[in-house]
Design a protein around this motif. Structure first.
Motif, mmCIF file in Angstrom:
data_model
loop_
_atom_site.group_PDB
_atom_site.id
_atom_site.type_symbol
_atom_site.label_atom_id
_atom_site.label_comp_id
_atom_site.label_asym_id
_atom_site.label_seq_id
_atom_site.Cartn_x
_atom_site.Cartn_y
_atom_site.Cartn_z
ATOM 1 N N ARG A 245 0.834 -1.209 0.000
ATOM 2 C CA ARG A 245 0.000 0.000 0.000
ATOM 3 C C ARG A 245 0.867 1.258 0.000
ATOM 4 O O ARG A 245 0.563 2.246 -0.678
ATOM 5 N N HIS A 246 1.954 1.227 0.790
ATOM 6 C CA HIS A 246 2.818 2.405 0.907
ATOM 7 C C HIS A 246 3.414 2.805 -0.434
ATOM 8 O O HIS A 246 3.523 3.994 -0.746
ATOM 9 N N THR B 119 -0.207 5.846 6.703
ATOM 10 C CA THR B 119 1.204 5.487 6.511
ATOM 11 C C THR B 119 2.011 5.554 7.808
ATOM 12 O O THR B 119 2.720 4.608 8.139
ATOM 13 N N SER C 144 1.104 2.638 9.937
ATOM 14 C CA SER C 144 1.646 1.385 9.428
ATOM 15 C C SER C 144 3.085 1.186 9.860
ATOM 16 O O SER C 144 3.477 0.087 10.277
ATOM 17 N N PHE C 145 3.878 2.230 9.796
ATOM 18 C CA PHE C 145 5.284 2.096 10.170
ATOM 19 C C PHE C 145 5.463 1.984 11.683
ATOM 20 O O PHE C 145 6.396 1.324 12.149
ATOM 21 N N GLU D 194 11.417 6.351 7.887
ATOM 22 C CA GLU D 194 10.169 6.758 7.237
ATOM 23 C C GLU D 194 9.169 7.290 8.253
ATOM 24 O O GLU D 194 8.450 8.264 7.992
ATOM 25 N N GLN E 246 7.263 10.864 8.306
ATOM 26 C CA GLN E 246 5.812 10.946 8.300
ATOM 27 C C GLN E 246 5.288 11.784 9.469
ATOM 28 O O GLN E 246 4.323 12.540 9.322
#
Length: 311
Positions: A107-108, A167, A170-171, A219, A223
Motif C-alpha cells: 500500500r505504501h 502510513t 503502518s510504520f 520513514e 511521516q
C-alpha cells in the motif's frame, strides 16, 4: 498546524532526533547492505540435523511461565517442551504479523515511482519477509508442533487495521512487531543452551530485520513531521490499540494445554508475573523511547500503550 512536504523535510528540517535523512540515500545504503547480507534459509540452515537432547527451543528466561509457581513445579523436560511450543507460537505470530506488514508495504509504495530506491528497497524487504515467513513455517513443521494462529478476534482486528491504517500508523505497527521480537532473538541466537536450528533461524532474522527497522524508523520520522495533524493523532491512537493487541497475542494460551498444563492457571500466573512484565517492557524500551522522542506516545495513545504493559 502547517503540513510540510517531504521536500521540506529533507531540506534542513529537524525533529527531536536531528536532521531528517534523505529518503533515497537511506534506501540506497539499505539496498547495498541487502546485496551483501541476505540469506536463503533453505540453503543456509541444516534442516535435517536432529534436535539435541536437553537443549531449549527458546531461552528459559524468555519463556512466559519462567519464575512462576507453576514453573517451579514443572520438570525440566516439561519446561523444555513448553519452550518448544512457545517458539512455534512466536513463529506463528511472526507469520501473521509479516503478512500484515507485506500488505502495508505494498500500500505504501502503490502510488510512488517504481524506479526510486525507496520503492526498490520496499520490494526487497517484501522479498525478505516472504523468506522469513516460509522459514518460520518450516521451523514449526520441523519442531513437530501445531501452527498457533492468533485468535479470531485478533485476526479480524488485524484485517481492520490493514484497511484503516495511515502510513505513519503502518510504520509504527511495523516497528512494534519487529523490535520486541528482535530484542528476544538477539538474546537467542548466541545462547548455546538453545537448539542450533533455532539459533540459526533467529540469526538470519536479526541480520535482515536490522535493515527493516532502519527503513521503518527513518520513514516514520519523516511521516510524523510531514503528515497532517489528524493523521498524527490517528497514528497515536491506532498504534496504542495495536500495542495492546500485540502484547496479548504474544502468548498463545493453547500452548499450555498442549504441554499438559492447566490453561487458566497458566494464563493467570503469566499475567501476575513481575518477571514477564519486565521482559516485555525491556523488550519494548528501545522502541518506546524512540516513539516518545518523535511524538507518537501522547494523549490517549500513551494511555493505551501503558495499558498494553509495554510502557
Amino acid at each position: 498546524m502547517t503540513t510540510l512536504t517531504e521536500a521540506d523535510a529533507v531540506d534542513g528540517l529537524r525533529d527531536a532526533l536531528g536532521l531528517l535523512k534523505d529518503r533515497e540515500q537511506v534506501a540506497e545504503r539499505l539496498l547495498a547492505s541487502s546485496a551483501k547480507h541476505s540469506f536463503d534459509p533453505d540453503k543456509e540452515l541444516d534442516w535435517d540435523a536432529p534436535f539435541e537432547d536437553g537443549k531449549w527451543f527458546w531461552p528459559p528466561e524468555l519463556v512466559s511461565l519462567y519464575g512462576t509457581p507453576m514453573w517451579r513445579r514443572m520438570s525440566e523436560e516439561q519446561r523444555i517442551l513448553l519452550s518448544r511450543h512457545e517458539a512455534a507460537a512466536l513463529a506463528s505470530l511472526g507469520i501473521w504479523f509479516e503478512i500484515i506488514l507485506m500488505q502495508l508495504l505494498v500500500r505504501h509504495i502503490y502510488d510512488k515511482a517504481a524506479t526510486s530506491a525507496h520503492v526498490r528497497y520496499a520490494l526487497t524487504e517484501i522479498e525478505d519477509e516472504c523468506r522469513h515467513s516460509k522459514m518460520f513455517a518450516r521451523l514449526i513443521s520441523r519442531g513437530d508442533t501445531p501452527w498457533y494462529p492468533v485468535s479470531r478476534a485478533h485476526q479480524q482486528l488485524g484485517r481492520l487495521f490493514k484497511t484503516v491504517s495511515t502510513t505513519p500508523g503502518s510504520f509504527t505497527a511495523t516497528l512494534l512487531g519487529e523490535e520486541v521480537l528482535d530484542w528476544m532473538q538477539r538474546l537467542t541466537f548466541p545462547d548455546e543452551r538453545v537448539q542450533p536450528l533455532v539459533r540459526g533461524v533467529t540469526r538470519i532474522h536479526v541480520v535482515e530485520e536490522a535493515r527493516h527497522v532502519r527503513y521503518a524508523r527513518e520513514e516514520l520520522r519523516r511521516q510524523m513531521v510531514t503528515a497532517p495533524r489528524w493523521s498524527q493523532e490517528f497514528t497515536r491512537v491506532t498504534s496504542g490499540e495495536f500495542a495492546r493487541v500485540f502484547s496479548v497475542a504474544f502468548v498463545n494460551p493453547e500452548v499450555y494445554g498442549n504441554v499438559g498444563l492447566d490453561r487458566r492457571e497458566a494464563v493467570a500466573q503469566v499475567r501476575a508475573s513481575g518477571h514477564r512484565r519486565e521482559i516485555m517492557r525491556t523488550g519494548a524500551s528501545r522502541l518506546t523511547e524512540f516513539l516518545d522522542d518523535i511524538g507518537v506516545l501522547r494523549g490517549v495513545g500513551r494511555r493505551l500503550w501503558k495499558a498494553s504493559g509495554l510502557l
